[in-house]
Design a protein around this motif. Sequence first.
Motif, PDB file in Angstrom:
ATOM      1  N   UNK A  40      19.424  44.839 -20.250  1.00 10.96           N
ATOM      2  CA  UNK A  40      18.336  44.347 -19.389  1.00 10.96           C
ATOM      3  C   UNK A  40      18.753  43.045 -18.709  1.00 10.96           C
ATOM      4  N   UNK A  41      19.408  42.167 -19.464  1.00 10.56           N
ATOM      5  CA  UNK A  41      19.860  40.898 -18.877  1.00 10.56           C
ATOM      6  C   UNK A  41      20.821  41.152 -17.729  1.00 10.56           C
ATOM      7  N   UNK A  42      21.698  42.113 -17.934  1.00  8.92           N
ATOM      8  CA  UNK A  42      22.685  42.416 -16.877  1.00  8.92           C
ATOM      9  C   UNK A  42      22.008  42.909 -15.620  1.00  8.92           C
ATOM     10  N   UNK A  43      20.994  43.748 -15.797  1.00  8.96           N
ATOM     11  CA  UNK A  43      20.273  44.257 -14.634  1.00  8.96           C
ATOM     12  C   UNK A  43      19.589  43.107 -13.909  1.00  8.96           C
ATOM     13  N   UNK A  44      18.955  42.230 -14.671  1.00 14.78           N
ATOM     14  CA  UNK A  44      18.283  41.074 -14.051  1.00 14.78           C
ATOM     15  C   UNK A  44      19.306  40.220 -13.297  1.00 14.78           C
ATOM     16  N   UNK A  45      20.460  39.997 -13.934  1.00 12.05           N
ATOM     17  CA  UNK A  45      21.489  39.142 -13.321  1.00 12.05           C
ATOM     18  C   UNK A  45      22.066  39.773 -12.052  1.00 12.05           C
ATOM     19  N   UNK A  46      21.979  41.104 -11.962  1.00  8.27           N
ATOM     20  CA  UNK A  46      22.522  41.794 -10.787  1.00  8.27           C
ATOM     21  C   UNK A  46      21.766  41.410  -9.511  1.00  8.27           C
ATOM     22  N   UNK A  47      20.579  40.802  -9.685  1.00  9.96           N
ATOM     23  CA  UNK A  47      19.799  40.412  -8.508  1.00  9.96           C
ATOM     24  C   UNK A  47      19.854  38.903  -8.244  1.00  9.96           C
ATOM     25  N   UNK A  48      20.797  38.234  -8.919  1.00 10.04           N
ATOM     26  CA  UNK A  48      20.940  36.788  -8.693  1.00 10.04           C
ATOM     27  C   UNK A  48      21.352  36.494  -7.259  1.00 10.04           C
ATOM     28  N   UNK A  49      22.223  37.359  -6.753  1.00 12.19           N
ATOM     29  CA  UNK A  49      22.679  37.152  -5.375  1.00 12.19           C
ATOM     30  C   UNK A  49      21.795  37.953  -4.435  1.00 12.19           C
TER      31      UNK A  49
END
Length: 416
Positions: A93-102
Amino acid sequence: MNERAHILPAVQAILDRSSVDAGPCAVLIVRLQGMREAQLRFGYDFGSEVMLASRERIVDAVRHVDTVFVAGDDTFVVVLPMVRNRTHALLAATRIVAAFDKALLRGERPWHGRAVVGVAIHPDHGVTAEWLYRRAELAHDEALRIGEAFAIYKPDVTPVEILYGELREDIEANRLQVAFQPLHDLRTGEISRVESLARWTTAAQVVVGPNDFIPFAERSDLIVPLTRWSLNASLRHAAALHRGGCPMDVAINLSPRVFVEQGFAEQVLGAIEIWGVPPQSVIVEITETALLTDMDMSVRVLRRLRDCGVRVAIDDFGTGYASFAYLRHFPATELKIDRSFVDAMRGDRRTELLVQAMIDVAHRLGLEAIAEGVEDEFTLRRLVEMDCDLVQGYHIGRPMPAEAFVQERLAAVSMV
Ligand code: C2E
Ligand code: CA
Ligand code: CA
């Protein structure tokens, strides 16, 4: 038939296929904040394009065995078979959230959305697709309510605290490990450098890569102790190499978040002094997001490090939106060409030309050019012809536990 009615049987099929012995399945509801506003302002076509691009981001963030469904104008359902435990599901889940940082770039218009994720685990939270779907939705709402980026279904515990506690304890107890990956200097033909990469084996014996736990640490205050740990652990191994008569440069990854820490440059310099490693043999690797976060502050910290001899590499070069703009301000000594370009070089003339151009830009600015992700002999040969300075990748050597790397090197020196 609505989308859910399509998705539920497909989710059920995945649940039926995966054996319980291989580990539980997780069902995730991923909802993009700000999609509705974007649609109303820029139109439904824009919305559809953002959804397509978002789906790609999610697919890239999860494993090949995972499935991503589009479940509406702003929602995805992601099914993760064989997750081993809850920590594993939360890290995904964290990775998915981080995928939208940019920001996503659609045409000329950047779209900056945020993903909120609800997680339910099979069989703990339900055995049918419908129950898991509903409970993942409830978890999603809970995440929104408490202002977190994700939550797991379970009324009585807050799982983010479990993950937080586990990682914090393991950092404090020095239970994370350092892996060293060698870099080959094409000018001397020697392994002249290592990159330090963090590894975490949880109490449940799951090996977690940094792509999973660094974004989590960055979202909490754990990135500060984690960086301190990483600096000291990397320098300790580098010092052993220096003392043993096998001096080698060590590259350490720094997360953008730590630059705003008071006295960060002094912390780095202090650690270098304590371990007795020459500052000239330490390289800090920074991605461009570091600069986008707080350009002035980052540049100040990096200048201070540069003044003391520490070298600075721009990591993942070519993947961001501001690559050229920040080259003007950045006190860098080397440029690391992102793996995605190096990997795509084979048989693609245009990508080859791009890589050549990046090497030339580096040289013209007086920087060393490094290619990462070199996986075969052909790519290596091309990079030699292109006058690349250093190469890194599975073809040169995979990351290995730092202790083993140091032992191997020192044994080789004593044989001579
Ligand atoms: P990075 O700095 O770009 O590190 C290189 C990553 O590429 C490593 O993944 C490495 O194992 C992988 N790699 C190396 N050669 C090849 C290759 O030939 N092919 C392929 N497919 N991959 C290759 P890893 O260890 O999972 O690290 C991922 C990222 O996590 C790193 O990307 C870095 O940004 C971050 N990271 C790792 N350790 C730390 C740390 O201690 N602190 C911070 N802040 N970030 C870290
Ligand atoms: Ca790096
Ligand atoms: Ca990189």
